[in-house]
Design an enzyme around this catalytic site. Structure first.
Site, PDB file in Angstrom:
ATOM      1  N   GLU A  73      -3.933   4.688   2.767  1.00 22.78           N
ATOM      2  CA  GLU A  73      -3.015   3.816   2.022  1.00 22.78           C
ATOM      3  C   GLU A  73      -3.718   3.210   0.816  1.00 22.78           C
ATOM      4  O   GLU A  73      -4.829   2.732   0.902  1.00 22.78           O
ATOM      5  CB  GLU A  73      -2.395   2.740   2.909  1.00 22.78           C
ATOM      6  CG  GLU A  73      -3.240   2.218   4.025  1.00 22.78           C
ATOM      7  CD  GLU A  73      -2.548   1.123   4.834  1.00 22.78           C
ATOM      8  OE1 GLU A  73      -1.880   0.270   4.245  1.00 22.78           O
ATOM      9  OE2 GLU A  73      -2.705   1.117   6.060  1.00 22.78           O
ATOM     10  N   THR A 123       0.841  -1.196   0.000  1.00 20.82           N
ATOM     11  CA  THR A 123       0.000   0.000   0.000  1.00 20.82           C
ATOM     12  C   THR A 123       0.874   1.242   0.000  1.00 20.82           C
ATOM     13  O   THR A 123       1.736   1.407   0.860  1.00 20.82           O
ATOM     14  CB  THR A 123      -0.931   0.048   1.231  1.00 20.82           C
ATOM     15  OG1 THR A 123      -0.148   0.056   2.424  1.00 20.82           O
ATOM     16  CG2 THR A 123      -1.912  -1.100   1.228  1.00 20.82           C
TER      17      THR A 123
HETATM   18  N1  RBF Z   1      -6.821  -2.707   8.256  1.00 20.98           N
HETATM   19  C1  RBF Z   1      -7.693  -2.982   9.266  1.00 20.98           C
HETATM   20  O1  RBF Z   1      -7.288  -2.995  10.415  1.00 20.98           O
HETATM   21  N2  RBF Z   1      -9.014  -3.228   9.031  1.00 20.98           N
HETATM   22  C2  RBF Z   1      -9.533  -3.253   7.775  1.00 20.98           C
HETATM   23  O2  RBF Z   1     -10.736  -3.484   7.606  1.00 20.98           O
HETATM   24  C3  RBF Z   1      -8.638  -2.973   6.672  1.00 20.98           C
HETATM   25  N3  RBF Z   1      -9.075  -3.003   5.404  1.00 20.98           N
HETATM   26  C4  RBF Z   1      -8.208  -2.735   4.375  1.00 20.98           C
HETATM   27  C5  RBF Z   1      -8.686  -2.764   3.066  1.00 20.98           C
HETATM   28  C6  RBF Z   1      -7.831  -2.478   2.000  1.00 20.98           C
HETATM   29  C7  RBF Z   1      -8.376  -2.510   0.606  1.00 20.98           C
HETATM   30  C8  RBF Z   1      -6.461  -2.191   2.251  1.00 20.98           C
HETATM   31  C9  RBF Z   1      -5.515  -1.891   1.126  1.00 20.98           C
HETATM   32  C10 RBF Z   1      -5.983  -2.167   3.553  1.00 20.98           C
HETATM   33  C11 RBF Z   1      -6.848  -2.433   4.626  1.00 20.98           C
HETATM   34  N4  RBF Z   1      -6.406  -2.425   5.949  1.00 20.98           N
HETATM   35  C12 RBF Z   1      -7.272  -2.707   6.980  1.00 20.98           C
HETATM   36  C13 RBF Z   1      -5.044  -1.965   6.245  1.00 20.98           C
HETATM   37  C14 RBF Z   1      -4.096  -3.125   6.476  1.00 20.98           C
HETATM   38  O3  RBF Z   1      -4.151  -3.452   7.834  1.00 20.98           O
HETATM   39  C15 RBF Z   1      -2.704  -2.646   6.111  1.00 20.98           C
HETATM   40  O4  RBF Z   1      -2.633  -2.351   4.734  1.00 20.98           O
HETATM   41  C16 RBF Z   1      -1.686  -3.655   6.504  1.00 20.98           C
HETATM   42  O5  RBF Z   1      -0.444  -3.092   6.369  1.00 20.98           O
HETATM   43  C17 RBF Z   1      -1.800  -4.972   5.733  1.00 20.98           C
HETATM   44  O6  RBF Z   1      -0.834  -5.837   6.211  1.00 20.98           O
HETATM   45  P1  ADP Z   2       5.030   0.846   3.692  1.00 22.95           P
HETATM   46  O1  ADP Z   2       4.750   0.332   5.076  1.00 22.95           O
HETATM   47  O2  ADP Z   2       6.274   1.680   3.619  1.00 22.95           O
HETATM   48  O3  ADP Z   2       3.852   1.554   3.098  1.00 22.95           O
HETATM   49  P2  ADP Z   2       4.383  -1.448   1.993  1.00 22.95           P
HETATM   50  O4  ADP Z   2       4.804  -2.849   2.308  1.00 22.95           O
HETATM   51  O5  ADP Z   2       2.938  -1.076   2.191  1.00 22.95           O
HETATM   52  O6  ADP Z   2       5.329  -0.474   2.813  1.00 22.95           O
HETATM   53  O7  ADP Z   2       4.810  -1.175   0.498  1.00 22.95           O
HETATM   54  C1  ADP Z   2       4.430   0.024  -0.094  1.00 22.95           C
HETATM   55  C2  ADP Z   2       5.325   0.465  -1.217  1.00 22.95           C
HETATM   56  O8  ADP Z   2       5.398  -0.534  -2.232  1.00 22.95           O
HETATM   57  C3  ADP Z   2       4.757   1.696  -1.888  1.00 22.95           C
HETATM   58  O9  ADP Z   2       5.156   2.886  -1.244  1.00 22.95           O
HETATM   59  C4  ADP Z   2       5.314   1.584  -3.319  1.00 22.95           C
HETATM   60  O10 ADP Z   2       6.565   2.240  -3.405  1.00 22.95           O
HETATM   61  C5  ADP Z   2       5.531   0.074  -3.508  1.00 22.95           C
HETATM   62  N1  ADP Z   2       4.538  -0.585  -4.379  1.00 22.95           N
HETATM   63  C6  ADP Z   2       4.882  -1.500  -5.337  1.00 22.95           C
HETATM   64  N2  ADP Z   2       3.793  -1.962  -5.976  1.00 22.95           N
HETATM   65  C7  ADP Z   2       2.707  -1.345  -5.425  1.00 22.95           C
HETATM   66  C8  ADP Z   2       1.297  -1.419  -5.694  1.00 22.95           C
HETATM   67  N3  ADP Z   2       0.798  -2.234  -6.636  1.00 22.95           N
HETATM   68  N4  ADP Z   2       0.469  -0.632  -4.950  1.00 22.95           N
HETATM   69  C9  ADP Z   2       0.979   0.185  -3.990  1.00 22.95           C
HETATM   70  N5  ADP Z   2       2.300   0.284  -3.691  1.00 22.95           N
HETATM   71  C10 ADP Z   2       3.179  -0.471  -4.397  1.00 22.95           C
HETATM   72 MG    MG Z   3       1.852   0.867   3.038  1.00 23.93          MG
END
Ligand code: RBF
Ligand code: ADP
Ligand code: MG
Length: 168
Positions: free
Chosen positions: A98, A45
Site C-alpha cells: 500500500e 493508501t
Molecule cells: N501497519 C502495521 O501494522 N505496522 C507498521 O509498522 C506499518 N507501517 C506503515 C508505514 C507506512 C508508511 C504506511 C503507509 C502504512 C503502514 N502500516 C503499518 C499499514 C497501516 O496499518 C495501514 O495503512 C492502515 O490501514 C492504517 O490505518
Molecule cells: P482502501 O482500504 O480501499 O485502500 P484507503 O482509506 O486506504 O482505502 O484509501 C485509499 C484510496 O484513497 C486510494 O485507493 C486512492 O483512490 C485514494 N487516495 C486519495 N489520496 C491519496 C493519497 N494521497 N495517497 C494514496 N491514496 C489516495
Molecule cells: Mg489502502
C-alpha cells in the site's frame, strides 16, 4: 527494550547513491484495500494488485519503503511511502503493498494505473500498542522519505522515462 525507549529515529536513510536492488519499478491498477478508514486517519493508501505485490516480494523483504509515485496519465510525480507486508498491528493474513502519496488529490483513483519507483528501505513493519503510535511512526516515515529523496541521486528518478514513456 532499548528499542522501546527510543524516542528518535534517523531521518536520513540509505546510501547517498541509489544502489541495488534499487531502483525497483512497479505498476498496477489501484485496488480496494481493507477499508479500515486509513483516509479518515489522514493517511490514505493506494493498494496495489496481488501480482505487483508478489513480484516486489521476490526482490525485497517486507517493511516500509520510500520512493516516487505517479497516478494515471498525470505528468506529476510525487514522493511516496509504501508498506509491504502483513500489517502486524492488524494481523492481516494476506500480504499487501500500500502506497501513501504525499499529495492531496481532488478525488479517489481506484482502478487507475499507479506507477511507483521504490528507492530505499526505511524500517521493518511493527506491532503497536495503539493506533496513535502507528500513525506517529508513519508520520516520521513521511519525514524520512522527504529528506532521503532530496539527495541528487534520488531526485534523478523523479524524471525517469518510466514516468514519461507510456510504453514502459
Ligand atoms: N501497519 C502495521 O501494522 N505496522 C507498521 O509498522 C506499518 N507501517 C506503515 C508505514 C507506512 C508508511 C504506511 C503507509 C502504512 C503502514 N502500516 C503499518 C499499514 C497501516 O496499518 C495501514 O495503512 C492502515 O490501514 C492504517 O490505518
Ligand atoms: P482502501 O482500504 O480501499 O485502500 P484507503 O482509506 O486506504 O482505502 O484509501 C485509499 C484510496 O484513497 C486510494 O485507493 C486512492 O483512490 C485514494 N487516495 C486519495 N489520496 C491519496 C493519497 N494521497 N495517497 C494514496 N491514496 C489516495
Ligand atoms: Mg489502502
Amino acid at each position: 527494550m532499548s528499542e522501546l525507549l527510543e524516542t528518535t529515529r534517523p531521518l536520513l536513510v540509505g546510501p547517498d547513491i541509489v544502489s541495488p536492488p534499487y531502483p525497483i519499478k512497479m505498476k498496477g491498477k489501484v485496488i480496494q484495500g481493507f477499508g479500515r478508514g486509513s483516509k479518515e486517519l489522514g493517511i490514505p493508501t493506494a493498494n496495489l494488485p496481488e501480482a505487483a505485490t508478489n513480484a516486489l516480494c521476490e526482490d525485497v523483504e517486507t517493511g516500509i519503503y520510500y520512493g516516487w509515485a505517479q497516478v494515471g496519465d498525470d505528468s506529476s510525480v510525487y514522493p511516496m511511502v509504501m508498506s509491504l507486508g502483513w500489517n502486524p498491528y492488524y494481523k492481516n493474513e494476506k500480504k499487501s503493498a500500500e502506497v501513501h502519496i504525499m499529495h492531496v488529490f481532488p478525488e479517489d483513483f481506484y482502478g487507475v494505473e499507479l506507477r511507483v519507483i521504490v528507492l530505499g528501505y526505511i524500517r521493518p513493519e511493527r506491532d503497536y500498542d495503539s493506533i496513535d503510535a502507528l500513525i506517529q511512526d508513519i508520520n516520521i516515515d513521511i519525514k524520512v522519505a522527504h529528506l532521503s529523496l532530496a539527495r541528487p541521486s534520488y531526485i534523478t528518478f523523479k524524471s525517469d522515462p518510466f514516468f514519461t514513456n507510456e510504453t514502459n
